[in-house]
Design an enzyme around this catalytic site. Structure first.
Site, PDB file in Angstrom:
ATOM      1  N   ARG A 158       0.795  -1.228   0.000  1.00 14.32           N
ATOM      2  CA  ARG A 158       0.000   0.000   0.000  1.00 14.32           C
ATOM      3  C   ARG A 158       0.825   1.274   0.000  1.00 14.32           C
ATOM      4  NH1 ARG A 158      -2.885  -3.828   1.695  1.00 14.32           N
ATOM      5  NH2 ARG A 158      -0.989  -4.295   2.797  1.00 14.32           N
ATOM      6  N   THR A 159       1.813   1.340   0.886  1.00 18.52           N
ATOM      7  CA  THR A 159       2.501   2.617   1.040  1.00 18.52           C
ATOM      8  C   THR A 159       3.202   2.998  -0.265  1.00 18.52           C
ATOM      9  OG1 THR A 159       2.769   2.153   3.373  1.00 18.52           O
ATOM     10  CG2 THR A 159       4.111   3.929   2.479  1.00 18.52           C
ATOM     11  N   HIS A 203       5.717   5.902  11.318  1.00 22.88           N
ATOM     12  CA  HIS A 203       5.181   5.818   9.959  1.00 22.88           C
ATOM     13  C   HIS A 203       4.207   6.999   9.832  1.00 22.88           C
ATOM     14  CE1 HIS A 203       3.727   4.360   6.251  1.00 22.88           C
ATOM     15  NE2 HIS A 203       3.471   3.098   6.545  1.00 22.88           N
TER      16      HIS A 203
HETATM   17  C1  NCD Z   1       2.343  -1.095   8.133  1.00 26.25           C
HETATM   18  C2  NCD Z   1       3.836  -0.898   8.254  1.00 26.25           C
HETATM   19  O1  NCD Z   1       4.590  -1.097   7.293  1.00 26.25           O
HETATM   20  O2  NCD Z   1       4.238  -0.482   9.329  1.00 26.25           O
HETATM   21  N1  NCD Z   1       1.931  -1.267   6.817  1.00 26.25           N
HETATM   22  C3  NCD Z   1       1.527  -0.169   6.108  1.00 26.25           C
HETATM   23  O3  NCD Z   1       2.315   0.648   5.736  1.00 26.25           O
HETATM   24  N2  NCD Z   1       0.213  -0.037   5.866  1.00 26.25           N
HETATM   25  C4  NCD Z   1       1.768  -2.096   9.059  1.00 26.25           C
HETATM   26  C5  NCD Z   1       2.309  -3.494   9.082  1.00 26.25           C
HETATM   27  O4  NCD Z   1       3.228  -3.859   8.350  1.00 26.25           O
HETATM   28  O5  NCD Z   1       1.764  -4.270   9.876  1.00 26.25           O
END
Ligand code: NCD
Length: 309
Positions: free
Chosen positions: A57-58, A135
């Site tokens: 997603r990111t 994050h």
């Molecule tokens: C998260 C992360 O990378 O911290 N993922 C994200 O970016 N949506 C959560 C995760 O990995 O559990």
């Protein structure tokens, strides 16, 4: 000049309520513009992504956000295909990538990595996950989702459940929520409580309770934010196995919740939310992922345009 112009996004702690609200207003604007208008915002700009950890997603939401505002993206999503594999340092990699782009999005295994990268980069750095630490854009997306779905943030009761020790989204979210008047209930196995150094800071901004029992406040919650147990961050597999599958949010739990409560998750989900929940009106994690794209487009628009958009 807009205050985000050419600025790094390293930590959510740099964002007070006023800044967050400005980003939310810009995100609303992005969502209202038609695609022709939107594509003018970052026309001719390039985003570079550099991911030392997996991401769906990111990375893709940044990529897609940049395309939606008319820019383009290039980057490294698999570090083994880059010169880092030959031993090139993070500093040199960042320096080079910042020459080829206007803004750099970095995900790295180490706490402090984005702060370090910002010191060597010629272009703004956006932290897309630094170790277990932060994050920030996920937290902005999470707060925006709460605001959109609940029409407010102040006054809400918010449960955060799962891996509160290693989950970086939790730390960023807690600091972000510290700008609002909310009651937070932290729910985790004893061994996965929020780290004591962080809770000390969070305590100053936020009223919260800690519990191992998901049912304790379940009927009062407006938002339940579920997180994955971060297997890859456990120093020892044995410890992971002890807490694996500690909580599963399913229909039976949802029945005990307020009718208008919402369930969020930064995703990826493993088994902590049963797929039975997905089609209920309370499940908002896919919407949350969609808002993430618009929030990131707004951030890019603000960082790359001196006078905003
Ligand atoms: C998260 C992360 O990378 O911290 N993922 C994200 O970016 N949506 C959560 C995760 O990995 O559990």
């Amino acid at each position: 000049m807009n205050e985000f112009y050419q600025k790094d996004i390293i930590s959510i702690k740099e964002f007070d309520r006023e800044k967050l609200e400005k980003i939310f207003a810009s995100t609303d604007k992005i969502m209202q513009l038609n695609s022709t208008e939107r594509r003018k915002i970052c026309k001719g700009n390039t985003l570079a992504y550099l991911f030392y950890e997996p991401s769906t997603r990111t990375r893709l939401s940044f990529d897609s956000a940049m395309a939606s505002v008319g820019g383009n993206s290039l980057g490294i999503s698999d570090i083994t295909s880059s010169s880092a594999q030959k031993g090139e340092s993070l500093a040199d990699t960042v320096r080079i990538m910042s020459i080829y782009s206007d803004v750099l999005v970095l995900r790295h295994t180490l706490d402090g990595s984005s702060k370090f990268a910002a010191e060597v980069s010629e272009k703004p750095i956006i932290n897309a996950g630094s170790g277990t630490e932060e994050h920030p854009t996920q937290a902005i997306q999470d707060l925006f989702t709460i605001k959109k779905e609940k029409k407010k943030i102040d006054g809400l009761k918010i449960g955060i459940i799962g891996d509160l020790k290693y989950g970086r989204t939790v730390y960023s979210l807690l600091h972000g929520l510290g700008n609002y008047d909310v009651d937070v209930h932290l729910i985790s196995p004893e061994s996965l409580r929020v780290r004591s150094d962080s809770i000390y800071e969070i305590k100053k901004k936020l009223s919260y309770t800690e519990s191992t029992d998901i049912e304790e406040y379940i009927d009062e919650l407006d938002v339940l934010y579920v997180t994955r147990i971060q297997k890859e961050r456990f120093p020892d597999e044995e410890e992971y196995l002890k807490v694996k599958g500690s909580y599963v949010v399913g229909l039976d739990l949802l029945k005990q919740m307020k009718d208008d409560s919402i369930i969020l998750h930064p995703l990826p989900r493993l088994d902590e939310i049963s797929t039975d929940i997905d089609n209920t009106k309370n499940a908002k994690y896919f919407e949350q992922a969609e808002y993430g794209k618009h929030v990131r487009a707004a951030l890019l628009g603000l960082i790359l345009n001196e006078n905003g958009f």
